[in-house]
Design a protein around this motif. Structure first.
Motif, mmCIF file in Angstrom:
data_model
loop_
_atom_site.group_PDB
_atom_site.id
_atom_site.type_symbol
_atom_site.label_atom_id
_atom_site.label_comp_id
_atom_site.label_asym_id
_atom_site.label_seq_id
_atom_site.Cartn_x
_atom_site.Cartn_y
_atom_site.Cartn_z
ATOM 1 N N VAL A 84 3.628 -0.044 11.264
ATOM 2 C CA VAL A 84 2.342 -0.751 11.337
ATOM 3 C C VAL A 84 2.249 -1.822 10.258
ATOM 4 C CG1 VAL A 84 -0.097 -0.431 10.793
ATOM 5 C CG2 VAL A 84 0.987 1.000 12.510
ATOM 6 N N ARG A 85 2.821 -1.522 9.092
ATOM 7 C CA ARG A 85 2.775 -2.490 7.999
ATOM 8 C C ARG A 85 3.502 -3.764 8.429
ATOM 9 N NH1 ARG A 85 5.304 0.665 4.233
ATOM 10 N NH2 ARG A 85 3.853 2.362 4.630
ATOM 11 N N GLY A 86 2.791 -4.851 8.443
ATOM 12 C CA GLY A 86 3.415 -6.117 8.813
ATOM 13 C C GLY A 86 3.495 -6.353 10.306
ATOM 14 N N ALA A 87 3.017 -5.405 11.092
ATOM 15 C CA ALA A 87 3.087 -5.589 12.544
ATOM 16 C C ALA A 87 1.947 -6.478 13.030
ATOM 17 C CB ALA A 87 3.017 -4.237 13.248
ATOM 18 N N ILE A 88 2.225 -7.213 14.087
ATOM 19 C CA ILE A 88 1.190 -8.039 14.701
ATOM 20 C C ILE A 88 0.241 -7.161 15.496
ATOM 21 C CG2 ILE A 88 0.795 -9.731 16.536
ATOM 22 C CD1 ILE A 88 3.370 -11.130 15.566
ATOM 23 N N GLY A 89 0.786 -6.209 16.212
ATOM 24 C CA GLY A 89 -0.043 -5.354 17.050
ATOM 25 C C GLY A 89 0.835 -4.419 17.855
ATOM 26 N N ALA A 90 0.189 -3.734 18.766
ATOM 27 C CA ALA A 90 0.913 -2.741 19.559
ATOM 28 C C ALA A 90 0.575 -2.884 21.036
ATOM 29 C CB ALA A 90 0.558 -1.331 19.094
ATOM 30 N N ILE A 91 1.576 -2.639 21.843
ATOM 31 C CA ILE A 91 1.369 -2.496 23.283
ATOM 32 C C ILE A 91 1.499 -1.015 23.592
ATOM 33 C CG2 ILE A 91 2.398 -2.923 25.544
ATOM 34 C CD1 ILE A 91 3.130 -5.725 24.478
ATOM 35 N N VAL A 92 0.431 -0.440 24.109
ATOM 36 C CA VAL A 92 0.486 0.970 24.494
ATOM 37 C C VAL A 92 0.789 1.017 25.984
ATOM 38 C CG1 VAL A 92 -0.745 3.151 24.640
ATOM 39 C CG2 VAL A 92 -1.170 1.631 22.709
ATOM 40 N N HIS B 166 14.633 -11.653 2.737
ATOM 41 C CA HIS B 166 13.410 -12.366 3.086
ATOM 42 C C HIS B 166 12.418 -11.332 3.587
ATOM 43 C CE1 HIS B 166 15.929 -15.919 2.850
ATOM 44 N NE2 HIS B 166 16.769 -15.314 3.661
ATOM 45 N N GLN B 167 11.533 -10.928 2.722
ATOM 46 C CA GLN B 167 10.507 -9.970 3.138
ATOM 47 C C GLN B 167 9.471 -10.715 3.966
ATOM 48 O OE1 GLN B 167 10.246 -6.638 2.894
ATOM 49 N NE2 GLN B 167 10.344 -5.952 0.771
ATOM 50 N N PRO B 168 8.959 -10.049 4.998
ATOM 51 C CA PRO B 168 7.953 -10.720 5.819
ATOM 52 C C PRO B 168 6.705 -11.005 5.006
ATOM 53 C CG PRO B 168 8.088 -8.402 6.372
ATOM 54 C CD PRO B 168 9.213 -8.689 5.431
ATOM 55 N N GLY B 169 6.151 -12.161 5.240
ATOM 56 C CA GLY B 169 4.901 -12.484 4.569
ATOM 57 C C GLY B 169 3.761 -11.760 5.239
ATOM 58 N N GLY B 170 2.739 -11.478 4.513
ATOM 59 C CA GLY B 170 1.562 -10.843 5.103
ATOM 60 C C GLY B 170 0.349 -11.236 4.304
ATOM 61 N N ASP B 171 -0.778 -11.060 4.925
ATOM 62 C CA ASP B 171 -2.033 -11.380 4.258
ATOM 63 C C ASP B 171 -2.497 -10.138 3.516
ATOM 64 O OD1 ASP B 171 -4.517 -12.064 3.460
ATOM 65 O OD2 ASP B 171 -5.129 -12.947 5.380
ATOM 66 N N GLU B 172 -2.406 -10.180 2.198
ATOM 67 C CA GLU B 172 -2.757 -8.990 1.406
ATOM 68 C C GLU B 172 -4.213 -8.582 1.631
ATOM 69 O OE1 GLU B 172 -0.724 -7.012 -0.098
ATOM 70 O OE2 GLU B 172 0.867 -8.343 0.569
ATOM 71 N N ASN B 173 -5.079 -9.574 1.908
ATOM 72 C CA ASN B 173 -6.492 -9.255 2.120
ATOM 73 C C ASN B 173 -6.697 -8.493 3.425
ATOM 74 O OD1 ASN B 173 -7.189 -10.620 -0.231
ATOM 75 N ND2 ASN B 173 -7.235 -12.581 0.857
ATOM 76 N N ALA B 174 -5.725 -8.549 4.291
ATOM 77 C CA ALA B 174 -5.871 -7.879 5.585
ATOM 78 C C ALA B 174 -4.873 -6.741 5.708
ATOM 79 C CB ALA B 174 -5.681 -8.887 6.712
ATOM 80 N N GLY B 175 -4.575 -6.107 4.588
ATOM 81 C CA GLY B 175 -3.681 -4.955 4.626
ATOM 82 C C GLY B 175 -2.266 -5.296 5.055
ATOM 83 N N GLY B 176 -1.799 -6.485 4.678
ATOM 84 C CA GLY B 176 -0.433 -6.869 4.995
ATOM 85 C C GLY B 176 -0.243 -7.344 6.421
ATOM 86 N N GLN B 177 -1.323 -7.498 7.165
ATOM 87 C CA GLN B 177 -1.186 -7.997 8.531
ATOM 88 C C GLN B 177 -0.806 -9.487 8.495
ATOM 89 O OE1 GLN B 177 -1.252 -5.854 10.948
ATOM 90 N NE2 GLN B 177 -1.883 -4.233 9.568
ATOM 91 N N PRO B 178 -0.099 -9.928 9.514
ATOM 92 C CA PRO B 178 0.319 -11.326 9.545
ATOM 93 C C PRO B 178 -0.896 -12.263 9.498
ATOM 94 C CG PRO B 178 1.403 -10.070 11.268
ATOM 95 C CD PRO B 178 0.368 -9.177 10.675
ATOM 96 N N ASP B 179 -0.733 -13.404 8.849
ATOM 97 C CA ASP B 179 -1.865 -14.314 8.752
ATOM 98 C C ASP B 179 -1.987 -15.142 10.042
ATOM 99 O OD1 ASP B 179 -0.054 -16.422 8.598
ATOM 100 O OD2 ASP B 179 -0.028 -16.364 6.409
ATOM 101 N N VAL B 180 -3.088 -15.873 10.110
ATOM 102 C CA VAL B 180 -3.429 -16.581 11.340
ATOM 103 C C VAL B 180 -2.364 -17.622 11.709
ATOM 104 C CG1 VAL B 180 -5.088 -18.202 12.322
ATOM 105 C CG2 VAL B 180 -5.893 -16.168 11.122
ATOM 106 N N THR B 181 -1.850 -18.308 10.703
ATOM 107 C CA THR B 181 -0.836 -19.331 10.983
ATOM 108 C C THR B 181 0.395 -18.718 11.631
ATOM 109 O OG1 THR B 181 -1.589 -20.317 8.920
ATOM 110 C CG2 THR B 181 0.372 -21.273 9.939
ATOM 111 N N LEU B 182 0.798 -17.566 11.102
ATOM 112 C CA LEU B 182 1.966 -16.899 11.664
ATOM 113 C C LEU B 182 1.691 -16.449 13.096
ATOM 114 C CD1 LEU B 182 4.793 -15.776 11.379
ATOM 115 C CD2 LEU B 182 3.852 -13.750 10.296
#
Lengths: 174, 193
Positions: A84-92, B166-182
């Motif tokens: 989940v960390r770094g994931a864009i989302g999930a398809i269930v 190369h670690q994936p970038g993430g938005d720390e404010n959003a719990g490491g979720q990818p940012d809008v640009t990505l």
């Protein structure tokens, strides 16, 4: 992430859209599961192996999308946490003949806050239930997209991914 | 998951022919050393600060358990027929890397060939594989190394300056979720497929 019950077509889905044949990575863990630091103290624990299939799509010269099929066994939640960390989302992926199989995944993503879409995988090309019926049965809110798909077909898998990323983008902008 | 490798100038990451095919069915722990060898990865030149993991009490051999099995079964003592090298033997017993690598982190070898001399066989295999950029997950799958072990080995190599990560970038404010640009780049890339 591509989640769903056992045999629902996760690896088929990944394979349909991946540029490589799906690869399998395995994680070894003790029966006491994640967070164990030191194998010297694991004398009374056994290990188990969790397999995870994944594929990749090169979207641009410097942008690669990885698709991870979650381990089929729901009890390996920590592997999901890792994904989940770094994931864009999930398809269930859902087989409507075995609707209950997707409950753990839906619960998990609702709790984790990861954007997800429900994709009804039509086995034998059949879609016996309408998305609205499934939405009611699963008690899914109106914001979560429910689509029909055929995990064997690249165009369907691609379309499901687009729906997911659009949904994730909307969730971020909201 | 999307991993934009910041600062990398690598252009073509496509797989060579034959790669990534049929590897998953091979022997799962296809390590080069025979299981009967004692201390397979303790080579003479290695400096080992602190107590050697081999000096510590022998833990029971690690036995993969069928996922369906509910009650853990104690590993039989001295299972000499076990064909597996213990997965963490080559990491010196460590099960955590020095820093947390994302499963989709990209790895790219920057070592010169002469720097590979004297490296552990698994380190060499990773460096050879990552001449073309690969994720940690791909290293694990293509070299049939368990994921946790691959993470540790890659972290070792990064610390030694032999690979770039190369670690994936993430938005720390959003719990490491990818940012809008990505997300927008991913969306546009998917639509062009």
């Amino acid at each position: 992430m591509v989640a769903g019950g056992f045999g629902v077509g996760k690896t088929t889905f990944v394979g349909a859209v991946s540029e490589i044949n799906p690869l399998r990575t395995e994680a070894v863990m003790t029966s006491a599961s994640a967070g164990i630091d030191d194998l010297t103290h694991t004398g009374d624990k056994t290990t188990t192996t969790v397999a995870m299939d994944f594929g990749r799509i090169t979207l641009d010269q410097d942008l690669i999308l990885y698709l991870f099929g979650t381990p089929g066994q729901d009890r390996f939640w920590f592997m999901w946490d890792d994904l989940v960390r770094g994931a864009i989302g999930a398809i269930v992926l859902v087989d409507t003949r075995r609707l209950a199989d997707c409950f753990p995944a839906v619960d998990y993503f609702e709790n984790s806050g990861l954007p997800f879409v429900i994709a009804l995988n039509g086995f034998d090309g059949q879609q016996p239930y309408q998305p609205d019926e499934v939405r009611e049965a699963l008690q899914i809110g109106p914001d979560t997209p429910i689509i029909t798909t055929d995990a064997r077909h690249r165009a369907d898998a691609k379309s499901a991914l687009i729906t997911l990323v659009e949904h994730a983008l909307m969730a971020r902008l909201r | 998951m999307a991993t934009p490798p910041g600062g990398s100038s690598s252009g073509n990451w496509s797989y060579g022919p034959g790669q990534g095919q049929g590897q998953g069915d091979q022997h799962r722990y296809d390590f080069p050393s025979a299981p009967s060898q004692h201390r397979p990865y303790a080579h003479p030149g290695s400096q080992n600060p602190g107590p050697s993991p081999y000096d510590q009490p022998q833990a029971p051999r690690i036995q993969p358990v069928q996922p369906q099995r509910r009650t853990p079964e104690p590993a039989p003592a001295g299972a000499s027929s076990n064909p597996l090298v213990r997965p963490y033997a080559m990491t010196g017993g460590r099960t955590r890397p020095r820093y947390q690598l994302a499963i989709e982190a990209l790895v790219h070898t920057i070592a010169q060939p002469h720097q590979m001399q004297g490296q552990l066989p698994e380190h060499q295999r990773i460096c050879n594989l990552c001449r073309e950029i690969k994720s940690v997950a791909e290293i694990s799958a293509l070299l049939t190394i368990p994921l946790g072990v691959a993470r540790i080995l890659v972290a070792d190599l990064a610390e030694a300056g032999l690979v770039a990560i190369h670690q994936p970038g993430g938005d720390e404010n959003a719990g490491g979720q990818p940012d809008v640009t990505l997300l927008e780049r991913v969306l546009s890339g998917l639509r062009k497929l």
